[in-house]
Design an enzyme around this catalytic site. Structure first.
Site, PDB file in Angstrom:
ATOM      1  N   ILE A 229       0.067   2.217   1.893  1.00  0.00           N
ATOM      2  CA  ILE A 229      -0.853   2.385   3.027  1.00  0.00           C
ATOM      3  C   ILE A 229      -0.960   1.076   3.808  1.00  0.00           C
ATOM      4  O   ILE A 229      -1.109   1.074   5.028  1.00  0.00           O
ATOM      5  CB  ILE A 229      -2.266   2.813   2.526  1.00  0.00           C
ATOM      6  CG1 ILE A 229      -2.205   4.101   1.694  1.00  0.00           C
ATOM      7  CG2 ILE A 229      -3.251   2.946   3.684  1.00  0.00           C
ATOM      8  CD1 ILE A 229      -1.794   5.345   2.426  1.00  0.00           C
TER       9      ILE A 229
ATOM     10  N   CYS B  23      -3.273  -9.308  -2.801  1.00  0.00           N
ATOM     11  CA  CYS B  23      -2.673  -9.595  -1.490  1.00  0.00           C
ATOM     12  C   CYS B  23      -1.906 -10.913  -1.514  1.00  0.00           C
ATOM     13  O   CYS B  23      -2.278 -11.840  -2.230  1.00  0.00           O
ATOM     14  CB  CYS B  23      -3.756  -9.744  -0.437  1.00  0.00           C
ATOM     15  SG  CYS B  23      -4.943  -8.479  -0.504  1.00  0.00           S
TER      16      CYS B  23
ATOM     17  N   THR C 226      -2.575  -1.080  -8.586  1.00  0.00           N
ATOM     18  CA  THR C 226      -1.321  -0.328  -8.723  1.00  0.00           C
ATOM     19  C   THR C 226      -0.169  -1.223  -9.197  1.00  0.00           C
ATOM     20  O   THR C 226      -0.190  -2.440  -9.003  1.00  0.00           O
ATOM     21  CB  THR C 226      -0.917   0.295  -7.369  1.00  0.00           C
ATOM     22  OG1 THR C 226      -0.900  -0.736  -6.388  1.00  0.00           O
ATOM     23  CG2 THR C 226      -1.876   1.387  -6.956  1.00  0.00           C
TER      24      THR C 226
END
Ligand SMILES: Cc1cc2nc3c(=O)[nH]c(=O)nc-3n(C[C@H](O)[C@H](O)[C@H](O)COP(=O)(O)O)c2cc1C
Length: 310
Positions: free
Chosen positions: A78, A137, A200
């Site tokens: 996403i 990130c 994830t």
């Protein structure tokens, strides 16, 4: 005196200053901003929700296709699409608070300064139960390496964020590391109040006919039942390594799955991919977990925590 399996067990959880009426939360990015699920059930019945990851400015996310189904799971890329912290606080948060929903805000940044700017903004809003740091990130100041895969970078980030706020700080660990216990220790040392795991796992899927990756972004993050055994092990390892509470995440589809995570050491759980299959999954886990605790003859969910026999 016989066992009274009709007696309501105490399902509440206290993790530092964070109080939850029950241990079931929804996982970031799988439950929108909460209101999308209001037509299906009373969300205030959950322990709480973790909102979709929020950055300083709005992010557009990655181009499609950005979701692919895999055996027992899904891969998403996403790209952390979101409305940005200002719009979230002004337009999304008030409705959640008004409905008495416990809201945990998941945040992400590309630099430590970005995380701190988001936190400064959230500090102005006294209605947030906790902040969850997504540390998966890339850190643009460290050549794009993710904050969460290097213990020193993770420690620096957590320490800086902790100094910036009095709001309960949850650090969400990435499983894409070789030593999860070392990461949990770094987060604790940096001042985390709670850790949550797992995010994830890096993955990809290929279309043999077109010779192309199935995701436009080429790679993405694997979630769902396929990752549950990995998540369970990591929650177990992390719980043994640190003293602060742990929230278990990864492939939780049923009340039994949730109970297993609590048994290996988690104080609470988050339900993610299951929400895509049945929007009422998290609510069903709340009621099912209470039944399991009752049937085990326990007076509280706390008695299940860490009760694994090894
Ligand atoms: C579509 C999708 C979007 C996600 N977005 C975020 C996010 O914004 N921030 C974050 O920390 N985790 C995000 N995650 C990870 C989940 O919160 C969760 O850690 C992971 O999916 C494992 O749990 P599950 O197997 O129950 O889905 C996302 C997962 C999915 C499937």
């Amino acid at each position: 005196m016989g066992l009274d399996i009709n007696k309501k067990p105490d399902m509440s959880v206290k993790m530092g200053d964070l109080f939850l009426k029950n241990p079931v939360l929804t996982a970031s990015g799988t439950f929108g901003y909460g209101m999308e699920f209001m037509p299906y059930f009373d969300i205030s019945m959950l322990g709480g929700i973790v909102a979709k990851g929020i950055s300083l400015e709005p992010w557009p996310g990655n181009p499609p296709p950005r979701i692919v189904e895999t055996p027992c799971g899904m891969i998403n890329s996403i790209g952390l699409q979101n409305v940005g912290v200002k719009k979230f606080v002004m337009e999304k948060l008030p409705e959640l608070v008004e409905k008495k929903i416990t809201v945990i805000v998941n945040i992400l940044g590309r630099t430590i300064a970005e995380y701190l700017s988001i936190i400064k903004y959230l500090n102005l809003s006294a209605r947030i139960a906790a902040i969850e740091l997504n540390v998966s990130c890339p850190n643009v100041e460290a050549g794009g390496i993710a904050f969460g895969i290097n213990p020193d970078l993770l420690y620096e980030l957590v320490k800086s964020c902790k100094q910036e706020t009095d709001i309960t700080l949850i650090v969400k660990l990435t499983p894409n590391v070789t030593d999860i216990a070392a990461m949990a220790e770094a987060a604790q040392k940096g001042g985390a109040d709670i850790i949550s795991l797992i995010n994830t796992l890096q993955a990809m899927a290929v279309d043999l006919k077109t010779r192309r990756p199935k995701l436009q972004n080429i790679t993405g993050g694997l979630s769902g039942p396929a990752i549950k055994p990995i998540a369970l092990n990591m929650v177990y390892q992390a719980s043994k390594a640190i003293d602060i509470p742990v929230i278990g995440i990864g492939g939780i589809m049923t009340p039994e799955d949730a109970a297993e995570f609590i048994m290996v050491g988690a104080s609470a759980v988050q339900v993610g991919t299951a929400n895509f299959i049945d929007p009422c999954s998290a609510m069903n886990i709340v009621t099912g977990l209470e039944r399991i605790v009752r049937e085990m003859g326990l007076g509280s969910i706390g008695q299940l925590r860490g009760s694994l026999v090894v």
